[in-house]
Motif scaffolding. Structure first.
Motif, PDB file in Angstrom:
ATOM      1  N   VAL A 223      26.685  27.222  -5.992  1.00 36.79           N
ATOM      2  CA  VAL A 223      26.739  26.942  -4.557  1.00 36.79           C
ATOM      3  C   VAL A 223      28.183  26.836  -4.070  1.00 36.79           C
ATOM      4  O   VAL A 223      28.555  27.402  -3.025  1.00 36.79           O
ATOM      5  CB  VAL A 223      25.957  25.652  -4.233  1.00 36.79           C
ATOM      6  CG1 VAL A 223      26.219  25.215  -2.799  1.00 36.79           C
ATOM      7  CG2 VAL A 223      24.479  25.884  -4.471  1.00 36.79           C
ATOM      8  N   ARG A 224      29.066  26.106  -4.802  1.00 35.78           N
ATOM      9  CA  ARG A 224      30.455  25.902  -4.361  1.00 35.78           C
ATOM     10  C   ARG A 224      31.385  27.020  -4.849  1.00 35.78           C
ATOM     11  O   ARG A 224      32.231  27.502  -4.104  1.00 35.78           O
ATOM     12  CB  ARG A 224      30.959  24.558  -4.875  1.00 35.78           C
ATOM     13  CG  ARG A 224      30.232  23.373  -4.244  1.00 35.78           C
ATOM     14  CD  ARG A 224      30.807  22.076  -4.770  1.00 35.78           C
ATOM     15  NE  ARG A 224      30.135  20.919  -4.156  1.00 35.78           N
ATOM     16  CZ  ARG A 224      30.428  19.652  -4.463  1.00 35.78           C
ATOM     17  NH1 ARG A 224      31.391  19.391  -5.363  1.00 35.78           N
ATOM     18  NH2 ARG A 224      29.773  18.670  -3.874  1.00 35.78           N
ATOM     19  N   ARG A 225      31.226  27.416  -6.108  1.00 34.42           N
ATOM     20  CA  ARG A 225      32.177  28.356  -6.682  1.00 34.42           C
ATOM     21  C   ARG A 225      31.890  29.801  -6.294  1.00 34.42           C
ATOM     22  O   ARG A 225      32.803  30.600  -6.093  1.00 34.42           O
ATOM     23  CB  ARG A 225      32.174  28.221  -8.208  1.00 34.42           C
ATOM     24  CG  ARG A 225      32.755  26.889  -8.680  1.00 34.42           C
ATOM     25  CD  ARG A 225      32.632  26.717 -10.162  1.00 34.42           C
ATOM     26  NE  ARG A 225      31.234  26.796 -10.589  1.00 34.42           N
ATOM     27  CZ  ARG A 225      30.822  26.416 -11.804  1.00 34.42           C
ATOM     28  NH1 ARG A 225      31.690  25.966 -12.692  1.00 34.42           N
ATOM     29  NH2 ARG A 225      29.549  26.508 -12.117  1.00 34.42           N
ATOM     30  N   GLN A 226      30.627  30.188  -6.209  1.00 37.28           N
ATOM     31  CA  GLN A 226      30.260  31.574  -5.895  1.00 37.28           C
ATOM     32  C   GLN A 226      29.153  31.574  -4.845  1.00 37.28           C
ATOM     33  O   GLN A 226      27.985  31.756  -5.149  1.00 37.28           O
ATOM     34  CB  GLN A 226      29.800  32.307  -7.159  1.00 37.28           C
ATOM     35  CG  GLN A 226      30.897  32.467  -8.211  1.00 37.28           C
ATOM     36  CD  GLN A 226      30.365  33.142  -9.460  1.00 37.28           C
ATOM     37  OE1 GLN A 226      29.541  32.568 -10.168  1.00 37.28           O
ATOM     38  NE2 GLN A 226      30.837  34.346  -9.708  1.00 37.28           N
ATOM     39  N   PRO A 227      29.504  31.333  -3.607  1.00 36.68           N
ATOM     40  CA  PRO A 227      28.492  31.263  -2.545  1.00 36.68           C
ATOM     41  C   PRO A 227      27.649  32.535  -2.444  1.00 36.68           C
ATOM     42  O   PRO A 227      26.443  32.459  -2.182  1.00 36.68           O
ATOM     43  CB  PRO A 227      29.328  31.049  -1.277  1.00 36.68           C
ATOM     44  CG  PRO A 227      30.599  30.454  -1.766  1.00 36.68           C
ATOM     45  CD  PRO A 227      30.863  31.067  -3.107  1.00 36.68           C
ATOM     46  N   ALA A 228      28.272  33.697  -2.641  1.00 36.22           N
ATOM     47  CA  ALA A 228      27.506  34.948  -2.548  1.00 36.22           C
ATOM     48  C   ALA A 228      26.438  35.009  -3.636  1.00 36.22           C
ATOM     49  O   ALA A 228      25.294  35.404  -3.389  1.00 36.22           O
ATOM     50  CB  ALA A 228      28.463  36.143  -2.654  1.00 36.22           C
ATOM     51  N   LEU A 229      26.837  34.611  -4.845  1.00 38.56           N
ATOM     52  CA  LEU A 229      25.859  34.597  -5.949  1.00 38.56           C
ATOM     53  C   LEU A 229      24.761  33.574  -5.681  1.00 38.56           C
ATOM     54  O   LEU A 229      23.581  33.825  -5.946  1.00 38.56           O
ATOM     55  CB  LEU A 229      26.562  34.275  -7.263  1.00 38.56           C
ATOM     56  CG  LEU A 229      25.656  34.162  -8.490  1.00 38.56           C
ATOM     57  CD1 LEU A 229      24.893  35.471  -8.727  1.00 38.56           C
ATOM     58  CD2 LEU A 229      26.472  33.787  -9.734  1.00 38.56           C
ATOM     59  N   ALA A 230      25.140  32.420  -5.144  1.00 40.07           N
ATOM     60  CA  ALA A 230      24.145  31.400  -4.819  1.00 40.07           C
ATOM     61  C   ALA A 230      23.141  31.933  -3.807  1.00 40.07           C
ATOM     62  O   ALA A 230      21.934  31.666  -3.881  1.00 40.07           O
ATOM     63  CB  ALA A 230      24.833  30.144  -4.285  1.00 40.07           C
ATOM     64  N   GLU A 231      23.664  32.680  -2.824  1.00 38.00           N
ATOM     65  CA  GLU A 231      22.765  33.263  -1.830  1.00 38.00           C
ATOM     66  C   GLU A 231      21.805  34.258  -2.482  1.00 38.00           C
ATOM     67  O   GLU A 231      20.610  34.294  -2.158  1.00 38.00           O
ATOM     68  CB  GLU A 231      23.587  33.966  -0.748  1.00 38.00           C
ATOM     69  CG  GLU A 231      22.743  34.516   0.394  1.00 38.00           C
ATOM     70  CD  GLU A 231      23.591  35.148   1.480  1.00 38.00           C
ATOM     71  OE1 GLU A 231      23.010  35.747   2.403  1.00 38.00           O
ATOM     72  OE2 GLU A 231      24.837  35.051   1.402  1.00 38.00           O
ATOM     73  N   GLN A 232      22.310  35.049  -3.417  1.00 37.28           N
ATOM     74  CA  GLN A 232      21.439  35.995  -4.125  1.00 37.28           C
ATOM     75  C   GLN A 232      20.384  35.266  -4.962  1.00 37.28           C
ATOM     76  O   GLN A 232      19.211  35.672  -4.991  1.00 37.28           O
ATOM     77  CB  GLN A 232      22.289  36.899  -5.025  1.00 37.28           C
ATOM     78  CG  GLN A 232      23.187  37.861  -4.284  1.00 37.28           C
ATOM     79  CD  GLN A 232      24.033  38.694  -5.230  1.00 37.28           C
ATOM     80  OE1 GLN A 232      23.937  38.558  -6.443  1.00 37.28           O
ATOM     81  NE2 GLN A 232      24.884  39.549  -4.652  1.00 37.28           N
ATOM     82  N   LEU A 233      20.812  34.193  -5.637  1.00 34.82           N
ATOM     83  CA  LEU A 233      19.866  33.430  -6.458  1.00 34.82           C
ATOM     84  C   LEU A 233      18.784  32.788  -5.588  1.00 34.82           C
ATOM     85  O   LEU A 233      17.594  32.762  -5.950  1.00 34.82           O
ATOM     86  CB  LEU A 233      20.607  32.355  -7.246  1.00 34.82           C
ATOM     87  CG  LEU A 233      21.531  32.872  -8.358  1.00 34.82           C
ATOM     88  CD1 LEU A 233      22.321  31.716  -8.967  1.00 34.82           C
ATOM     89  CD2 LEU A 233      20.706  33.572  -9.446  1.00 34.82           C
ATOM     90  N   ALA A 234      19.196  32.253  -4.431  1.00 35.34           N
ATOM     91  CA  ALA A 234      18.210  31.659  -3.528  1.00 35.34           C
ATOM     92  C   ALA A 234      17.228  32.719  -3.042  1.00 35.34           C
ATOM     93  O   ALA A 234      16.007  32.464  -2.943  1.00 35.34           O
ATOM     94  CB  ALA A 234      18.918  31.002  -2.340  1.00 35.34           C
ATOM     95  N   GLY A 235      17.746  33.904  -2.743  1.00 31.66           N
ATOM     96  CA  GLY A 235      16.856  34.989  -2.338  1.00 31.66           C
ATOM     97  C   GLY A 235      15.917  35.387  -3.447  1.00 31.66           C
ATOM     98  O   GLY A 235      14.727  35.673  -3.207  1.00 31.66           O
ATOM     99  N   ALA A 236      16.446  35.399  -4.687  1.00 33.71           N
ATOM    100  CA  ALA A 236      15.584  35.745  -5.832  1.00 33.71           C
ATOM    101  C   ALA A 236      14.476  34.718  -6.009  1.00 33.71           C
ATOM    102  O   ALA A 236      13.325  35.054  -6.310  1.00 33.71           O
ATOM    103  CB  ALA A 236      16.433  35.847  -7.100  1.00 33.71           C
ATOM    104  N   ILE A 237      14.813  33.437  -5.813  1.00 31.40           N
ATOM    105  CA  ILE A 237      13.796  32.380  -5.937  1.00 31.40           C
ATOM    106  C   ILE A 237      12.731  32.546  -4.860  1.00 31.40           C
ATOM    107  O   ILE A 237      11.526  32.417  -5.110  1.00 31.40           O
ATOM    108  CB  ILE A 237      14.459  30.999  -5.872  1.00 31.40           C
ATOM    109  CG1 ILE A 237      15.351  30.777  -7.098  1.00 31.40           C
ATOM    110  CG2 ILE A 237      13.397  29.900  -5.787  1.00 31.40           C
ATOM    111  CD1 ILE A 237      16.161  29.503  -7.042  1.00 31.40           C
ATOM    112  N   SER A 238      13.192  32.827  -3.630  1.00 34.44           N
ATOM    113  CA  SER A 238      12.239  33.014  -2.531  1.00 34.44           C
ATOM    114  C   SER A 238      11.328  34.210  -2.794  1.00 34.44           C
ATOM    115  O   SER A 238      10.109  34.125  -2.617  1.00 34.44           O
ATOM    116  CB  SER A 238      12.997  33.211  -1.217  1.00 34.44           C
ATOM    117  OG  SER A 238      12.096  33.475  -0.157  1.00 34.44           O
TER     118      SER A 238
END
Length: 398
Positions: A223-238
């Motif tokens: 979430v803090r270090r790689q916001p773009a990756l966090a966004e992708q992971l959240a999308g993958a979870i959804s």
């Protein structure tokens, strides 16, 4: 279902056999009394009274055993009434053939109710029978052949009782074995159902949830270090949650496709009817198999459903036929789903279809393999598609 060491059997079995013995005895005794009535030349009213008593008493006994079968758990009262009835038959028939027939029936009833423990009663009835024989021999002095048959009558009663006891015990044992077989079959069916459900969950929902779990573990650190990756992971979870929900719904629908209590032709007719109503495609089912093992019919039903789903998505078909039949020797069952749609160019390796995002045929092939079967797809562009599934059977099915 149990039977004791002395041969007594479970009350429900004893009541059923007791009714059969009573009805048979009443029929034979009334028949012999009626025959005596036909040739009687003095005091025929005794035989008329005898026939009436036998019919009424037998009707009451059968009614009691039918309404209260557990009464056989108290055989003393039943056999006491039997002894009184036997004395009445003896008095009315004056030791004639109806008496010996009735005595044999009473011995058989005692064998059903008490098993081998009825031997004192058999001995008492045999002694009574021999006493009657002696009286008849003294009063009538019949010829030697008649005397032999007369003396054998009490022995026949003992044999009838012993036969009934052995037969009741054998029937109880057979019923117990049948119940055990049914219980084993039910346990096996439940185990197969659990294994099938576990496999379905593992192959669909479990894999998706596992991917969601991995994404969820990596999300907090990104979430803090790689916001773009966090966004992708959240999308993958959804997306995974939506996919898991869809897979669960499809799994439930698939489990409802086939009910083992329903005739197989009804199941496939319903499947084709719903498909036709939803898509407007003329669809018919032709089932030439009475029934199949539960795992086989379930997987074949799922394969047929998947084939129809593929036709709806890709074929642009106007007519579909679903055929289920046995091979000539009944050693295998074949499922054929044929459409008149666009067809396609089939690659040499079915896994290529999966790489292209077409999972239906691959899934059908996997389902066929789980029941020891194989799949063949015949198609050409513009010539429609036929899916053939062949599954060997352990035994012939009619």
């Amino acid at each position: 279902m149990t039977d004791s060491a002395d041969g007594r059997v479970e009350p429900v079995v004893a009541a059923a056999l007791g009714r059969a013995v009573l009805l048979g005895r009443a029929l034979l005794t009334v028949a012999t009394a009626a025959a005596g009535l036909a040739v009687a030349d003095d005091h025929p009213y005794r035989l008329v009274v005898l026939i009436t008593v036998l019919i009424v008493a037998s009707a009451v006994q059968v009614a009691v055993l039918t309404r209260w079968p557990r009464v056989v758990s108290h055989p003393v009262a039943i056999l006491a009434a039997e002894a009184a009835l036997l004395v009445a038959v003896l008095a009315l028939s004056r030791g004639g053939v109806p008496y010996f027939v009735h005595a044999a029936g009473s011995a058989a009833l005692a064998g059903v109710l008490l098993g081998a423990a009825a031997w004192p009663l058999w001995a008492a009835q045999a002694a009574q029978g021999f006493a009657v024989c002696v009286t008849i021999l003294r009063e009538t002095a019949p010829d030697a052949a008649v005397a032999v048959y007369l003396i054998a009558a009490p022995v026949a009663g003992v044999l009838a009782g012993l036969t009934a006891a052995l037969g009741a015990r054998a029937l109880a044992r057979q019923m117990r074995l049948n119940l055990q077989r049914v219980a084993i079959a039910q346990r096996d069916a439940a185990a197969l159902e659990r294994a099938r459900l576990a496999r379905e969950l593992h192959d669909s929902v479990a894999k998706t949830l596992r991917g969601m779990s991995l994404a969820a573990v990596a999300l907090p650190g990104s979430v803090r270090r790689q916001p773009a990756l966090a966004e992708q992971l959240a999308g993958a979870i959804s997306e995974g949650a939506a996919a898991a929900s869809l897979q669960a719904r499809e799994l439930l629908e698939g489990l409802r496709l086939d009910s083992p209590d329903e005739a197989l032709d009804v199941t496939l007719d319903r499947l084709c009817g719903r498909f036709s109503a939803r898509t407007g495609i003329d669809t018919s089912a032709h089932v030439h198999v009475a029934d199949l093992p539960v795992p086989v019919r379930y997987e074949l039903t799922r394969i047929a459903h998947e084939a129809l789903t593929n036709i709806e998505r890709h074929a642009n078909a106007h007519r579909v036929t679903v055929t289920l039949a046995l091979t000539r020797r009944g050693r295998a069952v074949t499922l054929t789903v044929r459409d008149d749609g666009d067809g396609f160019t089939l690659p040499g390796d079915l896994l290529t279809l999966q790489d292209l995002g077409h999972h239906g045929i691959v899934g059908m092939a996997e389902r066929a393999r789980t029941i020891g079967g194989s799949i063949e797809v015949v198609t050409r562009p513009g010539r429609g598609t036929s899916v053939h599934v062949s599954v060997p059977l352990a035994g012939s099915t009619t």
